[in-house]
Design a protein around this motif. Structure first.
Motif, short mmCIF file in Angstrom:
data_model
loop_
_atom_site.label_atom_id
_atom_site.label_comp_id
_atom_site.label_asym_id
_atom_site.label_seq_id
_atom_site.Cartn_x
_atom_site.Cartn_y
_atom_site.Cartn_z
N LEU A 17 0.83 -1.21 0.00
CA LEU A 17 0.00 0.00 0.00
C LEU A 17 0.86 1.26 0.00
O LEU A 17 0.35 2.35 -0.18
CB LEU A 17 -0.93 -0.01 1.22
CG LEU A 17 -1.92 -1.17 1.25
CD1 LEU A 17 -2.60 -1.26 2.61
CD2 LEU A 17 -2.94 -1.02 0.14
N THR A 18 2.15 1.07 0.21
CA THR A 18 3.12 2.16 0.19
C THR A 18 4.31 1.71 -0.66
O THR A 18 4.44 0.53 -0.96
CB THR A 18 3.63 2.50 1.61
OG1 THR A 18 4.48 1.43 2.06
CG2 THR A 18 2.49 2.72 2.60
N PRO A 19 5.23 2.63 -0.98
CA PRO A 19 6.44 2.22 -1.70
C PRO A 19 7.44 1.48 -0.79
O PRO A 19 8.46 1.01 -1.26
CB PRO A 19 7.05 3.54 -2.19
CG PRO A 19 6.08 4.61 -1.86
CD PRO A 19 5.09 4.08 -0.91
N LEU A 20 7.14 1.38 0.49
CA LEU A 20 8.01 0.72 1.46
C LEU A 20 7.47 -0.68 1.76
O LEU A 20 6.55 -1.14 1.10
CB LEU A 20 8.07 1.57 2.74
CG LEU A 20 8.49 3.03 2.52
CD1 LEU A 20 8.35 3.82 3.80
CD2 LEU A 20 9.92 3.10 2.00
N PHE A 21 8.03 -1.34 2.76
CA PHE A 21 7.49 -2.61 3.22
C PHE A 21 6.33 -2.29 4.16
O PHE A 21 6.49 -1.50 5.08
CB PHE A 21 8.54 -3.41 3.98
CG PHE A 21 9.72 -3.83 3.15
CD1 PHE A 21 9.60 -4.86 2.23
CD2 PHE A 21 10.93 -3.20 3.29
CE1 PHE A 21 10.68 -5.25 1.46
CE2 PHE A 21 12.02 -3.57 2.52
CZ PHE A 21 11.89 -4.60 1.60
N ASP A 22 5.17 -2.91 3.92
CA ASP A 22 4.06 -2.68 4.82
C ASP A 22 3.23 -3.94 5.00
O ASP A 22 3.22 -4.81 4.14
CB ASP A 22 3.18 -1.51 4.35
CG ASP A 22 2.63 -1.70 2.95
OD1 ASP A 22 1.78 -2.60 2.76
OD2 ASP A 22 3.03 -0.93 2.05
N SER A 23 2.61 -4.03 6.13
CA SER A 23 1.77 -5.17 6.46
C SER A 23 0.56 -4.65 7.22
O SER A 23 0.71 -3.96 8.23
CB SER A 23 2.54 -6.17 7.33
OG SER A 23 1.76 -7.31 7.61
N LEU A 24 -0.63 -4.97 6.74
CA LEU A 24 -1.87 -4.42 7.29
C LEU A 24 -2.81 -5.54 7.70
O LEU A 24 -2.92 -6.55 7.00
CB LEU A 24 -2.56 -3.57 6.22
CG LEU A 24 -4.00 -3.16 6.55
CD1 LEU A 24 -4.00 -1.92 7.43
CD2 LEU A 24 -4.79 -2.93 5.28
N LEU A 25 -3.51 -5.33 8.80
CA LEU A 25 -4.66 -6.15 9.15
C LEU A 25 -5.75 -5.19 9.59
O LEU A 25 -5.51 -4.29 10.40
CB LEU A 25 -4.37 -7.16 10.27
CG LEU A 25 -5.54 -8.12 10.52
CD1 LEU A 25 -5.76 -9.05 9.34
CD2 LEU A 25 -5.33 -8.91 11.79
N ALA A 26 -6.93 -5.36 9.01
CA ALA A 26 -8.07 -4.50 9.30
C ALA A 26 -9.26 -5.38 9.64
O ALA A 26 -9.52 -6.36 8.95
CB ALA A 26 -8.39 -3.63 8.10
N GLY A 27 -9.98 -5.01 10.70
CA GLY A 27 -11.16 -5.78 11.08
C GLY A 27 -12.32 -4.87 11.38
O GLY A 27 -12.14 -3.71 11.77
N THR A 28 -13.53 -5.41 11.21
CA THR A 28 -14.74 -4.65 11.52
C THR A 28 -15.85 -5.60 11.92
O THR A 28 -15.91 -6.74 11.46
CB THR A 28 -15.19 -3.79 10.32
OG1 THR A 28 -16.37 -3.07 10.70
CG2 THR A 28 -15.47 -4.62 9.09
N ASP A 29 -16.72 -5.08 12.77
CA ASP A 29 -17.94 -5.81 13.13
C ASP A 29 -19.15 -5.17 12.46
O ASP A 29 -20.29 -5.49 12.77
CB ASP A 29 -18.12 -5.88 14.64
CG ASP A 29 -18.31 -4.52 15.29
OD1 ASP A 29 -18.33 -3.49 14.58
OD2 ASP A 29 -18.45 -4.48 16.53
N GLY A 30 -18.91 -4.23 11.55
CA GLY A 30 -19.98 -3.53 10.88
C GLY A 30 -20.37 -2.24 11.58
O GLY A 30 -21.10 -1.43 11.04
N GLU A 31 -19.86 -2.05 12.78
CA GLU A 31 -20.09 -0.81 13.52
C GLU A 31 -18.77 -0.16 13.91
O GLU A 31 -18.58 1.04 13.77
CB GLU A 31 -20.91 -1.09 14.78
CG GLU A 31 -21.20 0.16 15.59
CD GLU A 31 -22.01 -0.11 16.85
OE1 GLU A 31 -22.21 0.85 17.62
OE2 GLU A 31 -22.43 -1.26 17.08
N HIS A 32 -17.84 -0.98 14.40
CA HIS A 32 -16.51 -0.53 14.82
C HIS A 32 -15.46 -1.08 13.86
O HIS A 32 -15.70 -2.07 13.18
CB HIS A 32 -16.20 -1.04 16.23
CG HIS A 32 -17.23 -0.66 17.23
ND1 HIS A 32 -18.28 -1.49 17.54
CD2 HIS A 32 -17.38 0.45 17.98
CE1 HIS A 32 -19.03 -0.91 18.45
NE2 HIS A 32 -18.52 0.27 18.73
N PHE A 33 -14.28 -0.46 13.88
CA PHE A 33 -13.17 -0.98 13.09
C PHE A 33 -11.89 -0.89 13.90
O PHE A 33 -11.77 -0.09 14.84
CB PHE A 33 -13.02 -0.22 11.76
CG PHE A 33 -12.70 1.23 11.91
CD1 PHE A 33 -11.38 1.67 12.00
CD2 PHE A 33 -13.71 2.17 11.96
CE1 PHE A 33 -11.09 3.03 12.15
CE2 PHE A 33 -13.43 3.52 12.10
CZ PHE A 33 -12.12 3.95 12.20
#
Length: 162
Positions: free
Chosen positions: A137-153
């Motif tokens: 997602l960037t020109p660098l090294f990146d690692s993402l985890l995203a979670g949601t319950d449909g109300e919160h993230f």
């Protein structure tokens, strides 16, 4: 303590200055879905790019548009989310023997985050587990985890330059 306050506290435990960035919140849109989550990811990427620690590595960087972020994301099964979140928070992307956090502390906080978002929560990453590739997602090294319950993230992003 409410869900959002608890999420904020547990995610704060998973953050590391200049390395692991986190964000939590409550959606304001009705019926949020992946594009709304991707918009929060885009905001986190913009915050990283504005951070003094990374500005020189990301000159002129503009986070990808929401449709590109959506396309970069792969689903993660809820049963695997806590382990993945603990890894994003604790294990250095470039030097895997280096730990940003003690494994036990990261695992405990990550398990709580997954619990708070519930068994029906949805989880997304920029990793393709099937082939081991990362959709950066960037020109660098990146690692993402995203979670949601449909109300919160809850978002966790580790970034590294080498």
């Amino acid at each position: 303590m409410g869900v959002l306050a608890e999420l904020e506290a547990r995610m704060a435990e998973l953050s590391t200055p200049r390395r692991v960035y986190v964000a939590t919140g409550r959606f304001t849109e009705p019926d949020p879905d992946l594009p709304e989550l991707a918009a929060r990811i885009r905001a986190l990427l913009a915050a990283v790019a504005a951070d003094e620690a990374w500005r020189r590595f990301l000159p002129g960087y503009d986070p990808p548009p929401v449709p590109e972020i959506c396309a970069a994301l792969e689903p993660v099964e809820t049963h695997a989310a806590a382990e993945f979140l603990a890894q994003v928070a604790a294990v250095d992307l470039v030097w895997p023997d280096h730990r940003h956090l003690p494994a036990e502390a990261a695992e405990r906080a990550a398990a709580q985050v997954v619990y708070l978002l519930g068994p029906e929560g949805s989880w997304w990453t920029n990793h393709d587990a099937g082939c081991g590739a990362v959709n950066g997602l960037t020109p660098l090294f990146d690692s993402l985890l995203a979670g949601t319950d449909g109300e919160h993230f809850a978002l966790a992003l580790q970034i590294a330059d080498d």
